[in-house]
Write a protein that holds these residues in place. Structure first.
Motif, PDB file in Angstrom:
ATOM      1  N   UNK A   1      -0.183  10.740  -3.134  1.00 33.80           N
ATOM      2  CA  UNK A   1      -1.593  10.934  -3.464  1.00 33.80           C
ATOM      3  C   UNK A   1      -1.924  10.328  -4.827  1.00 33.80           C
ATOM      4  N   UNK A   2      -1.002  10.434  -5.795  1.00 38.80           N
ATOM      5  CA  UNK A   2      -1.205   9.782  -7.097  1.00 38.80           C
ATOM      6  C   UNK A   2      -1.441   8.284  -6.922  1.00 38.80           C
ATOM      7  N   UNK A   3      -0.586   7.657  -6.096  1.00 37.79           N
ATOM      8  CA  UNK A   3      -0.714   6.214  -5.879  1.00 37.79           C
ATOM      9  C   UNK A   3      -2.030   5.876  -5.190  1.00 37.79           C
TER      10      UNK A   3
ATOM     11  N   UNK B   1       6.247   2.295   0.043  1.00 36.02           N
ATOM     12  CA  UNK B   1       5.349   3.133   0.830  1.00 36.02           C
ATOM     13  C   UNK B   1       4.139   3.566   0.007  1.00 36.02           C
ATOM     14  N   UNK B   2       4.376   3.983  -1.220  1.00 40.59           N
ATOM     15  CA  UNK B   2       3.262   4.419  -2.063  1.00 40.59           C
ATOM     16  C   UNK B   2       2.402   3.226  -2.492  1.00 40.59           C
ATOM     17  N   UNK B   3       3.021   2.071  -2.667  1.00 42.26           N
ATOM     18  CA  UNK B   3       2.245   0.877  -2.991  1.00 42.26           C
ATOM     19  C   UNK B   3       1.317   0.518  -1.828  1.00 42.26           C
ATOM     20  N   UNK B   4       1.808   0.737  -0.602  1.00 44.17           N
ATOM     21  CA  UNK B   4       0.958   0.516   0.562  1.00 44.17           C
ATOM     22  C   UNK B   4      -0.225   1.461   0.567  1.00 44.17           C
ATOM     23  N   UNK B   5       0.022   2.752   0.221  1.00 47.87           N
ATOM     24  CA  UNK B   5      -1.074   3.719   0.143  1.00 47.87           C
ATOM     25  C   UNK B   5      -2.071   3.316  -0.928  1.00 47.87           C
TER      26      UNK B   5
END
Length: 351
Positions: A85-87, A126-130
């Motif tokens: 969620x931060x990302x 994964x977080x970069x994708x989000x």
């Protein structure tokens, strides 16, 4: 280490982990919020964005910490959700700033760097994708506004984030690596030592005995192997219970350790059987130390019940007829059984 102690340590580590992440999130989002605020001020952002920024920068760190505390069985899963969620919110603010170059790059890099540290490259991707998906959706809502120019006031607003947050991450990473080393040392110690007595466990003690026998075979350096058995230990367990039996074992181990020289290696060979490897020692010297231990045990009051115990002791020196550590142990074990056959509470030297 007892199971209860290990469980307590795990719970403490989970609690510290949540607190550590809370501090880093509060610092990072607070400093990052300053960068975003400078750009929003220049763009004349509407009040709704300011409210959302305040919630994300100052309220969300507390909510994220409460989420982790509420999921004590799976704190890592809850924290990984928080980080995702931060990302995603980072991507939203990049779009809200119309891709202002310096703060956008800072948010993208810092929010990806801590993900790599915490979850590795796969989690970071994964977080970069989000982040990218949220950025694309928010940018579409603003008509794909693109204004990468960074003004001097915004540069100044970004300096605290640029200077302070990387240093904080470095300090946190150093602290984690130090704790990891401590955990590694603890695990190695647990693998080498008997948890109840603090003496070497059977495997490690046998390794020490093997090494000493090999030194004798290379250098003809004298050594003595000692086996010790608590007399009638089964009667103690049957008559007083295994808890008292465990206390007797632990207290005997303390007496044994107090009698060891710095060069000696004491170990727990079995339930109530102990061993000592005494390097550079003749049996005449070893029997003096063994007699001192025997007398101390006989005079000692074990547990709160004041139990009296005795020990039988078998000694063995290596000689050309001993080809392996098993032969050496069998020699000392034979002496130990002869000591028991002679009435216990005595010392016998093996052949």
């Amino acid at each position: 280490m007892p199971i209860d102690a290990a469980r307590d340590m795990a719970e403490q580590n989970r609690s510290r982990y949540g607190l550590r992440m809370y501090r880093m999130r509060a610092l990072g989002l607070g400093l990052g919020g300053l960068c975003v605020a400078a750009v929003l001020w220049e763009h004349g952002a509407p009040p709704s964005l300011w409210v959302l920024l305040a919630v994300n920068a100052f309220l969300w760190p507390h909510l994220a910490y409460l989420r982790v505390k509420a999921h004590q069985e799976e704190p890592l899963q809850a924290e990984f959700q928080n980080l995702t969620l931060d990302a995603a919110m980072g991507g939203f603010w990049i779009a809200a700033m119309h891709f202002d170059a310096l703060p956008s790059m800072l948010l993208a890099v810092m929010l990806t760097m801590d993900k790599i540290i915490i979850g590795g490259a796969r989690f970071a991707r994964r977080t970069l994708g989000a982040m990218a998906l949220t950025c694309l959706a928010a940018s579409a809502a603003w008509g794909f506004a693109f204004d990468p120019y960074t003004s001097y006031p915004v540069v100044l607003a970004c300096l605290p984030f640029l200077a302070i947050y990387p240093m904080a991450i470095g300090l946190a990473t150093h602290s984690l690596s130090r704790k990891a080393r401590q955990q590694k040392d603890l695990l190695e110690k647990m693998a080498r030592f008997d948890a109840a007595t603090g003496l070497m466990n059977r495997q490690q003690w046998l390794h020490a005995a093997t090494a000493e026998l090999q030194r004798y075979q290379r250098l003809t350096r004298p050594a003595v192997l000692v086996l010790i058995d608590i007399d009638r230990f089964k009667d103690i367990n049957d008559g007083y219970g295994h808890t008292i039996g465990d206390e007797v074992v632990e207290e005997f181990a303390r007496l044994l350790k107090a009698c060891l020289r710095d060069t000696d290696t004491g170990g727990r060979y079995g339930g109530d059987e102990f061993g000592i490897v005494m390097p550079n020692t003749r049996w005449e010297e070893a029997i003096v130390a063994a007699e001192r231990l025997r007398r101390q045990v006989a005079a000692y009051s074990f547990s709160a019940r004041g139990l009296r115990c005795t020990v039988s002791i078998g000694l063995s020196e290596p000689h050309p007829g001993i080809a392996s550590v098993s032969d050496w142990i069998n020699s000392a074990d034979g002496a130990l059984y002869r000591a028991k056959a002679q009435g216990r509470d005595c010392i016998v030297v093996g052949c």
